[in-house]
Design a protein around this motif. Sequence first.
Motif, PDB file in Angstrom:
ATOM      1  N   ARG A 248       0.804  -1.222   0.000  1.00 26.58           N
ATOM      2  CA  ARG A 248       0.000   0.000   0.000  1.00 26.58           C
ATOM      3  C   ARG A 248       0.833   1.266   0.000  1.00 26.58           C
ATOM      4  NH1 ARG A 248      -3.608  -2.180   3.889  1.00 26.58           N
ATOM      5  NH2 ARG A 248      -2.374  -1.245   5.526  1.00 26.58           N
ATOM      6  N   GLU A 249       2.056   1.200   0.522  1.00 27.35           N
ATOM      7  CA  GLU A 249       2.881   2.395   0.658  1.00 27.35           C
ATOM      8  C   GLU A 249       3.058   3.142  -0.666  1.00 27.35           C
ATOM      9  OE1 GLU A 249       6.518   1.271   2.589  1.00 27.35           O
ATOM     10  OE2 GLU A 249       5.497   0.869   4.494  1.00 27.35           O
ATOM     11  N   ALA A 250       3.146   2.421  -1.772  1.00 24.46           N
ATOM     12  CA  ALA A 250       3.321   3.072  -3.073  1.00 24.46           C
ATOM     13  C   ALA A 250       2.095   3.888  -3.475  1.00 24.46           C
ATOM     14  CB  ALA A 250       3.616   2.021  -4.145  1.00 24.46           C
ATOM     15  N   PHE A 251       0.960   3.651  -2.832  1.00 25.40           N
ATOM     16  CA  PHE A 251      -0.282   4.323  -3.191  1.00 25.40           C
ATOM     17  C   PHE A 251      -0.715   5.362  -2.160  1.00 25.40           C
ATOM     18  CE2 PHE A 251      -0.207   0.165  -5.170  1.00 25.40           C
ATOM     19  CZ  PHE A 251      -0.453   0.491  -6.497  1.00 25.40           C
ATOM     20  N   GLU A 252       0.098   5.560  -1.118  1.00 25.36           N
ATOM     21  CA  GLU A 252      -0.254   6.537  -0.092  1.00 25.36           C
ATOM     22  C   GLU A 252      -0.193   7.943  -0.649  1.00 25.36           C
ATOM     23  OE1 GLU A 252       1.760   6.404   3.656  1.00 25.36           O
ATOM     24  OE2 GLU A 252       1.447   4.245   3.842  1.00 25.36           O
ATOM     25  N   VAL A 253      -1.207   8.727  -0.331  1.00 27.75           N
ATOM     26  CA  VAL A 253      -1.256  10.128  -0.752  1.00 27.75           C
ATOM     27  C   VAL A 253      -1.504  11.005   0.461  1.00 27.75           C
ATOM     28  CG1 VAL A 253      -2.026   9.672  -3.112  1.00 27.75           C
ATOM     29  CG2 VAL A 253      -3.717   9.990  -1.313  1.00 27.75           C
ATOM     30  N   ILE A 254      -1.052  12.252   0.362  1.00 27.02           N
ATOM     31  CA  ILE A 254      -1.311  13.249   1.387  1.00 27.02           C
ATOM     32  C   ILE A 254      -1.793  14.514   0.693  1.00 27.02           C
ATOM     33  CG2 ILE A 254       0.340  12.320   3.062  1.00 27.02           C
ATOM     34  CD1 ILE A 254       2.319  14.462   2.150  1.00 27.02           C
TER      35      ILE A 254
ATOM     36  N   LYS B 202      -3.679  19.937  -2.793  1.00 29.85           N
ATOM     37  CA  LYS B 202      -3.590  18.921  -3.852  1.00 29.85           C
ATOM     38  C   LYS B 202      -3.187  17.588  -3.248  1.00 29.85           C
ATOM     39  CE  LYS B 202      -2.154  22.302  -7.261  1.00 29.85           C
ATOM     40  NZ  LYS B 202      -1.096  22.764  -8.130  1.00 29.85           N
ATOM     41  N   LEU B 203      -3.665  16.522  -3.876  1.00 31.91           N
ATOM     42  CA  LEU B 203      -3.222  15.187  -3.465  1.00 31.91           C
ATOM     43  C   LEU B 203      -1.894  14.884  -4.129  1.00 31.91           C
ATOM     44  CD1 LEU B 203      -6.427  12.958  -3.662  1.00 31.91           C
ATOM     45  CD2 LEU B 203      -5.224  13.712  -1.623  1.00 31.91           C
ATOM     46  N   VAL B 204      -0.918  14.463  -3.317  1.00 34.04           N
ATOM     47  CA  VAL B 204       0.390  14.075  -3.848  1.00 34.04           C
ATOM     48  C   VAL B 204       0.760  12.721  -3.260  1.00 34.04           C
ATOM     49  CG1 VAL B 204       1.207  16.448  -4.192  1.00 34.04           C
ATOM     50  CG2 VAL B 204       1.669  15.304  -2.036  1.00 34.04           C
ATOM     51  N   TYR B 205       1.504  11.943  -4.053  1.00 35.05           N
ATOM     52  CA  TYR B 205       1.996  10.660  -3.548  1.00 35.05           C
ATOM     53  C   TYR B 205       3.046  10.915  -2.492  1.00 35.05           C
ATOM     54  CZ  TYR B 205      -0.462   8.303  -7.322  1.00 35.05           C
ATOM     55  OH  TYR B 205      -1.435   7.827  -8.158  1.00 35.05           O
ATOM     56  N   ARG B 206       2.900  10.250  -1.347  1.00 29.57           N
ATOM     57  CA  ARG B 206       3.793  10.463  -0.211  1.00 29.57           C
ATOM     58  C   ARG B 206       5.244  10.108  -0.542  1.00 29.57           C
ATOM     59  NH1 ARG B 206       1.410   9.616   4.822  1.00 29.57           N
ATOM     60  NH2 ARG B 206       2.509  11.186   5.988  1.00 29.57           N
ATOM     61  N   HIS B 207       5.477   9.062  -1.332  1.00 22.76           N
ATOM     62  CA  HIS B 207       6.844   8.597  -1.597  1.00 22.76           C
ATOM     63  C   HIS B 207       7.573   9.438  -2.649  1.00 22.76           C
ATOM     64  CE1 HIS B 207       4.606   6.575  -4.790  1.00 22.76           C
ATOM     65  NE2 HIS B 207       5.744   6.431  -5.421  1.00 22.76           N
ATOM     66  N   SER B 208       6.829  10.072  -3.584  1.00 21.51           N
ATOM     67  CA  SER B 208       7.506  10.802  -4.663  1.00 21.51           C
ATOM     68  C   SER B 208       7.149  12.289  -4.721  1.00 21.51           C
ATOM     69  CB  SER B 208       7.137  10.176  -6.020  1.00 21.51           C
ATOM     70  OG  SER B 208       5.763  10.410  -6.298  1.00 21.51           O
ATOM     71  N   TRP B 209       6.131  12.710  -3.992  1.00 20.17           N
ATOM     72  CA  TRP B 209       5.613  14.081  -4.024  1.00 20.17           C
ATOM     73  C   TRP B 209       5.055  14.450  -5.389  1.00 20.17           C
ATOM     74  CZ3 TRP B 209       4.450  16.678   0.249  1.00 20.17           C
ATOM     75  CH2 TRP B 209       5.014  16.209   1.424  1.00 20.17           C
ATOM     76  N   GLU B 210       4.794  13.459  -6.237  1.00 17.07           N
ATOM     77  CA  GLU B 210       4.171  13.698  -7.539  1.00 17.07           C
ATOM     78  C   GLU B 210       2.671  13.945  -7.329  1.00 17.07           C
ATOM     79  OE1 GLU B 210       3.194  11.071 -11.527  1.00 17.07           O
ATOM     80  OE2 GLU B 210       4.900  10.502 -10.279  1.00 17.07           O
TER      81      GLU B 210
END
Length: 162
Positions: free
Chosen positions: A106-112, A117-125
């Motif tokens: 699930r970690e690859a799909f975590e967003v904040i 804006k929603l960004v992926y937690r691991h890449s800030w994309e």
Amino acid sequence: MGHHSDCNKQKVKRGLWSPEEDEKLINYISTYGHGLWSSVPRLAIDPRHRYGHNLHLYYDVWFHGESSQPFFYWLDVDDGKEVNLEKCSRTVLQRQCIKYLAPKEREAFEVIVDDGKLVYRHSWEVVNTTEGSKWIFCPMYLEKYVCSRKEERQVSALEFSR
């Protein structure tokens, strides 16, 4: 999260059970007894994790038919395995499944949420939800969310179990 607008267009049953469904449950209890509730989840949960909307189309055929078999047995083993609906072909039914992810996956799909804006937690994309694409958003805990785009392939949606 609200219902997708397509849910209102499609005639998906919501709310209380109908008298016919009540009767079917009463017949099940009469046949198998009160003490066998442990068998209900095994008989009521799809082991192949197919889409609920697709299953509901086949459920309606089973419900209005004459089969005394549990739904998933009827669908996969008994006479229902020959049913192929125009609204949802057997191929689509078998192909569109849900994959449940473990916490590490699930970690690859975590967003904040960052600056609205929603960004992926691991890449800030930034999560790019383009028009016409379908997404699944799941709130987790402590302001943590996971999301994934629904894709048309064998695993066409990701669900996130705790």
